[in-house]
Design an enzyme around this catalytic site. Sequence first.
Site, PDB file in Angstrom:
ATOM      1  N   ARG A   1      49.124  46.014  29.963  1.00  3.47           N
ATOM      2  CA  ARG A   1      49.782  47.201  30.511  1.00  3.47           C
ATOM      3  C   ARG A   1      50.923  46.824  31.448  1.00  3.47           C
ATOM      4  NH1 ARG A   1      49.295  50.303  35.285  1.00  3.47           N
ATOM      5  NH2 ARG A   1      47.629  48.958  36.049  1.00  3.47           N
TER       6      ARG A   1
ATOM      7  N   GLU B   1      58.826  46.913  39.877  1.00  9.00           N
ATOM      8  CA  GLU B   1      57.585  46.159  39.817  1.00  9.00           C
ATOM      9  C   GLU B   1      57.653  45.128  38.708  1.00  9.00           C
ATOM     10  OE1 GLU B   1      54.425  49.008  39.469  1.00  9.00           O
ATOM     11  OE2 GLU B   1      54.661  49.724  41.519  1.00  9.00           O
TER      12      GLU B   1
ATOM     13  N   HIS C   1      44.009  42.663  37.999  1.00  4.83           N
ATOM     14  CA  HIS C   1      45.085  42.812  38.970  1.00  4.83           C
ATOM     15  C   HIS C   1      45.201  41.501  39.746  1.00  4.83           C
ATOM     16  CE1 HIS C   1      47.626  44.292  42.180  1.00  4.83           C
ATOM     17  NE2 HIS C   1      47.782  45.426  41.516  1.00  4.83           N
TER      18      HIS C   1
ATOM     19  N   HIS D   1      40.849  45.268  36.742  1.00  3.75           N
ATOM     20  CA  HIS D   1      41.643  46.396  37.237  1.00  3.75           C
ATOM     21  C   HIS D   1      41.844  47.508  36.218  1.00  3.75           C
ATOM     22  CE1 HIS D   1      44.615  48.482  39.625  1.00  3.75           C
ATOM     23  NE2 HIS D   1      45.547  48.314  38.713  1.00  3.75           N
TER      24      HIS D   1
ATOM     25  N   ARG E   1      51.588  40.989  34.842  1.00  4.57           N
ATOM     26  CA  ARG E   1      50.345  40.762  35.578  1.00  4.57           C
ATOM     27  C   ARG E   1      49.461  39.679  34.970  1.00  4.57           C
ATOM     28  NH1 ARG E   1      48.370  46.912  37.084  1.00  4.57           N
ATOM     29  NH2 ARG E   1      49.952  47.305  38.684  1.00  4.57           N
TER      30      ARG E   1
END
Length: 535
Positions: free
Chosen positions: A384, A116, A241, A349, A288
């Site tokens: 994060r 990811e 997100h 998110h 992100r």
Amino acid sequence: MADVDADVIIIGSGAAGLTAALTLAPRLKVVVLAKSNISSGSTAWAQGGIAAVLEPGDTFESHIDDTMTAGAGLNNRDAVEFVVENAPAVIERLADLGVPFNPGEAGGERWHLTQEGGHSHRRIVHVDDATGMAVQQALEAAAAAHPNIHLVPDMVAIDLITGRHQDSPAADPRRVWGVYACDRETGHVRRFTGRATVLATGGASRAYLYSTNTRGSTGDGIAMAWRAGCRVSNMEFNQFHPTCLYHPEVKNFLITEAMRGEGAVLKRPTDGSRFMPDFDPRGELAPRDIVARAIDHEIKRLGLDFVHLDISHKPADFITGHFPTIHKRLLDLGIDITREPIPVVPAAHYTCGGVLIDLAGRTDLPGLYAAGEVSQSGLHGANRLASNSLLECLVFGQAAAADILANWSGLEPTPSIREWDESRVTDSDEEVVVHHNWREIRRFMWDYVGIVRTTKRLERALHRVALLRSEVQEYYSNFRVTPDLIELRNLIDVADLIVRSALSRKESRGLHYTLDYPETLARGEDTILPPAPAK
């Protein structure tokens, strides 16, 4: 229903809370409170997976470096090392509980690992695209089967019980003894008391108009801990997100990070061109915050409602095999992801800040622990890294329980606690006030405290918070509590904490980007807000 006294009270029934409960249960009696049904928290909605060093060639140091890079240098390295080094063991524990992680190919690795954004290796163990649900079901089944664990649904936590709620004038006002909670079924307030209390209530993303979270993510644990006397840290770092489904019938369905990890690309709907390479050499695999800002930029620049996420260039059986849940859900909405792109927008998110804790999950208050998204452990820093969230829940849920067990003999028995006083309040006849203010908070937080910020917008938001706080406090003082009123009160507190934290950071770092201070300072420091004034 009667009040309950147990050894340990756990507020929250997701990965952090249930992990703590299962660790404690062999020796202690534990009560786990859920805000709605036991499976209603954020854990069950986590699609992607759990990050851990499991692949030959991958290393703890690499996972640590990736986490620190994503966190924009604001992580606590000790916390990062602690979580990363404990990751393989918690994955094994989940496997022992029956979590059916996708297997690797025959003759290869034990489990299938995906990659990811922000990760330099394939290290995400998963259960198709519904890892959180599989983890929740396994933990919940184990907890329900244990005689020392009592799962109690439909309890909306109001305030932590502290020494202030004892009759003794010698009581320590900072000592936590449990929680007052509103029983949805009866509408009455119950006392849940214990020698130790664990907050595992999740984050505060429903403070925003658009969110991937369930309705219950209203920052309850953060607000309660702050009011009781805990410091709160880094609340300005709200992760948006990048890819939430844009659809008139569905408001909070996220499209997992893993889809971009498996080759999906972001495109402008106007001409089908990719845009992420214009913003970062890592393209769709950038962290992100970068991806979310890029999407926000293109939406505003071109006057769009959404952008496209496209994986249709991959074979259909690859798509349906890797993303069966997303494929089915979107097909029901008339979108065939094997043939066409997905309309997506960023959405609130994850709350990277929260209640300050140490490596044992201890907060500032004796008897109170926290684990998971409610906390600020130092793991995430200013942003994060993907699939580190469930990992944090599992590691710190276990760490908090281990510390309670290690110090159990020194925890004194629960004292006599006063009942909740409803003698001077009445039932409300104007619930419209609560619902109106709920909508107003979420709208101004989205408009003024979103992906891109300015000092002027933040000051407007702070002004709105002050006005609403006065109105809600008057309402709260005169009427019986309801679940909606409790959540509204908590949303006011977390909105205030977010805005004040954002105003105090005079730089752009990680998830906090302000046009007035676009540069990143050479040295980053946590934003730490003191607890609420004692009343």
